[in-house]
Motif scaffolding. Sequence first.
Motif, short mmCIF file in Angstrom:
data_model
loop_
_atom_site.label_atom_id
_atom_site.label_comp_id
_atom_site.label_asym_id
_atom_site.label_seq_id
_atom_site.Cartn_x
_atom_site.Cartn_y
_atom_site.Cartn_z
N PRO A 180 -22.74 2.06 -1.74
CA PRO A 180 -21.83 3.48 -1.54
C PRO A 180 -21.03 2.80 -0.88
N VAL A 181 -21.90 1.61 0.51
CA VAL A 181 -20.81 1.60 1.48
C VAL A 181 -19.51 0.62 1.06
N VAL A 182 -20.16 0.16 0.37
CA VAL A 182 -19.80 -1.81 -0.62
C VAL A 182 -18.38 -0.84 -1.29
N GLY A 183 -18.65 0.69 -1.89
CA GLY A 183 -17.73 1.22 -2.77
C GLY A 183 -16.65 2.40 -1.82
N VAL A 184 -16.88 2.12 -0.98
CA VAL A 184 -16.09 3.26 -0.03
C VAL A 184 -15.83 2.14 0.85
N LEU A 185 -15.88 1.07 1.40
CA LEU A 185 -15.02 -0.01 2.00
C LEU A 185 -14.01 -0.53 1.44
N GLY A 186 -14.65 -0.47 -0.06
CA GLY A 186 -13.78 -1.35 -0.71
C GLY A 186 -12.42 -0.21 -1.54
N PHE A 187 -13.06 1.47 -1.13
CA PHE A 187 -11.63 2.68 -1.23
C PHE A 187 -10.55 2.32 0.02
N LEU A 188 -11.88 2.62 1.12
CA LEU A 188 -10.71 2.04 1.64
C LEU A 188 -9.30 1.19 1.95
N LEU A 189 -9.99 0.12 1.70
CA LEU A 189 -8.76 -1.43 1.20
C LEU A 189 -7.71 -0.68 -0.29
N THR A 190 -8.25 -0.46 -0.97
CA THR A 190 -7.33 0.73 -2.20
C THR A 190 -6.90 1.11 -0.96
N ILE A 191 -6.49 2.18 -0.64
CA ILE A 191 -5.98 3.19 0.13
C ILE A 191 -4.49 2.87 1.09
N GLY A 192 -4.60 1.31 1.99
CA GLY A 192 -4.05 0.60 2.92
C GLY A 192 -2.70 -0.16 1.96
N ALA A 193 -3.55 -0.96 0.94
CA ALA A 193 -2.88 -1.93 0.12
C ALA A 193 -1.90 -0.56 -0.37
N ALA A 194 -1.95 0.07 -1.09
CA ALA A 194 -1.46 1.71 -2.32
C ALA A 194 -0.34 1.73 -0.86
N LEU A 195 -0.87 2.50 0.03
CA LEU A 195 0.28 3.15 1.20
C LEU A 195 1.20 1.76 1.55
N GLY A 196 0.41 0.71 2.07
CA GLY A 196 1.33 -0.20 2.67
C GLY A 196 2.59 -1.15 1.13
N ALA A 197 1.90 -0.53 -0.18
CA ALA A 197 2.94 -1.47 -1.07
C ALA A 197 3.88 -0.18 -1.06
N THR A 198 3.71 1.09 -0.98
CA THR A 198 4.79 1.93 -1.08
C THR A 198 5.40 1.85 0.01
N THR A 199 4.98 2.11 0.76
CA THR A 199 5.96 2.15 2.48
C THR A 199 7.41 0.49 2.36
N ALA A 200 6.38 -0.51 1.99
CA ALA A 200 7.17 -1.17 1.53
C ALA A 200 8.58 -1.62 0.80
#
Length: 715
Positions: free
Chosen positions: A538-558
């Motif tokens: 679960p820890v690995v899965g959640v950390l991966g989810f946080l990376l996903t959220i950051g990248a998705a919102l970062g790309a959308t901002t760009a």
Amino acid sequence: MATLLHRLGLASVRHRGPVVVAWLLVLLGIGVAAATLSDKTVSTFEIPGQESTTALDVVGEKFGGDAAGAEAQVVVEAPDGGAITDPATAERVTALVGELGRLPGVASATNPLDPAAPVVSADRRAAYSTVTYTARAPDVTDEQRAALTDAVERARTGGLVAEARGEATQEPVNVGGPAEVVGVVVALVVLAVTYGSLVTAGMNLLTAVVGVATGALGITALTGLVQLQSTTPILAVMLGLAVGIDYALFIVTRFRHELRAGRPVAGAAALAVGTAGSAVVTAGLTVVIALCGLAVTGIPFLAEMGLAAAGTVVIAVLVAITLVPAMLGFVGTRALPRKVRDTPGELTERGLYRGWSTAVTRHRWAALVLAVVALAVVAAPVLSTRTSLIQHPAEGTTQARADRLVADHFGAGFTGPLLVLVDGPDAAARSAEVRAQAAALPDVSLAAPPRLNADRSAALVTVIPSSAPDDESTENLVHALRDQVADTDGARVYVTGTTAVSIDVSHQLDEALPIYLVLVVGLALVLLVLVFRSIPVPVVGVLGFLLTIGAALGATTAVFQWGWLADVVRMGGTGPLMSLAPIIVVGILFGLAMDYQVFLVSRMHEAHARGVEPRQAVVTGFRQAAPVVVAAAAIMFSVFAGFVPEGDGAVKPIAFGLAVGILFDAIVVRLVAVPAALALLGRAAWWLPRPLHRLPELDVEGAALQREEHAPVRG
């Protein structure tokens, strides 16, 4: 759960005719309800109890019809070299105002050349008339909008420029169009390639369409009972179509696997629902909880969006575990490619996935670091993300041209004026003081004379900022006004208007996002511990989810704030992200990311439970699940991406964030970072403290079914 779903799947395939008829009757019934109950959606965003929203209610009460109707501004610019007050031009402007006042549904149209209340730019090149309708914006008809457009077009003679803007000119957002068609076509191609059977691909798509149509029609019927936002049906269709196709894909894939293992049709369908269906229910429940969790924001319209989308997902799950096995009963062995129907054995494993899993687990440190660094770089723009409810009209429209004329000749602040409401018996005197206080602020371009209501118990002061509505300076001005114009014993003072409402809603959404993120992350940890009986997974899965959220919102901002790839997404202009985008993207991506985590890691867990060596268990599970995850991600990406080029301006950034988020999560996180991390952890990946062994076990792999010896079932 696996046993219950197995029985449900078996009953559905045995009684496939009645199941299909039942779903068609449900679809027909909801369609009739939608046709008879449906009403218009709204495009305004308000939060009860906020100062700006409360003030709008008071304005409606105190000023009545004068402030209740939708408005449009018709902006006119004199021919080159001339002034709007030149006799010939003024005559044409006056004639236009007279025609505007006679348009259907119009209550009044102001004359900008009226000496008593002129609305002419300082350079005397432009003016605008405010057209007020008797109905609110959602109730302005297409015919009334067309009449306004025709009048503006007729005014464009002899070099006179005329454009229209405002809420009354905005067409309602409709569900259905090129976006959905593009997604469905791409999904059909992906399914046909994945299955090697056009019949199976068509069946998969058909069941998903039944589910999303049922959900969309249900929401349409609900508009007759509850006032819903215009983006709600689109979000529900977008999400329902994506998960509907994917959930059917997971069950059909397992059905094909069981057919190749030699099971009869009915037994294969029942076992597919009992195993893959368990994961579908778990994954669907995750999405539903994440969407319902939007209610914790305390924002009613956002909670309604989440509940409506959650309802569509529930229908998609029900379709997957009942209608899909029933349809599989009709399709039978045609679900397999013709050349392998009579040859028992496993479906051929693609060499790509064998090599991929081997490379990722062998070079696990390099794979993990590369994935994390790549996503961190893409996520960097999120640090400069700004949000707003003010959305710019698309380039080339009359609204965009009108905004530009107003900004060029009057100032950027005229496109989003602020209203200061003074309410109380001392309104006349206090409003004069308020006007003077507002005019003294450095970012104010103009503070108009107060406008009193009939009994002089309330006054409105229009304040024009020096900056655009979505500019940070305008937000600071709203706060400065509220600090400056305090209530007195004789009057209550509010700062409101569309711009102030947008700032207030955006602020509350920004405050709610961290709380919501903590909620969904906590939910992910609990759910994955129950599913995998492990803490590290679960820890690995959640950390991966946080990376996903950051990248998705970062790309959308760009893209939408910085303007990268502007031509690709066909956006009207750059600016802050839609305020709803971050929290909706977080909610939906959380559910979908957990889908992929469950489907991928459950196969690894299954192999580990059989005694396979930890690294090999990761490889085995990867080979079995990765092709399905890739196909599912390709389908979801195509569905979401289809809403970007032609989608509504409010939906574009949400659809883009979901599309790139799915791509990052499925390809980079779940197929690179997660297997690399689990391979690094080895046996420690499946560690669970002894006190937690008492937790209930969610058998999403259907291990209980696989341990039982089922009697052969006749197909």
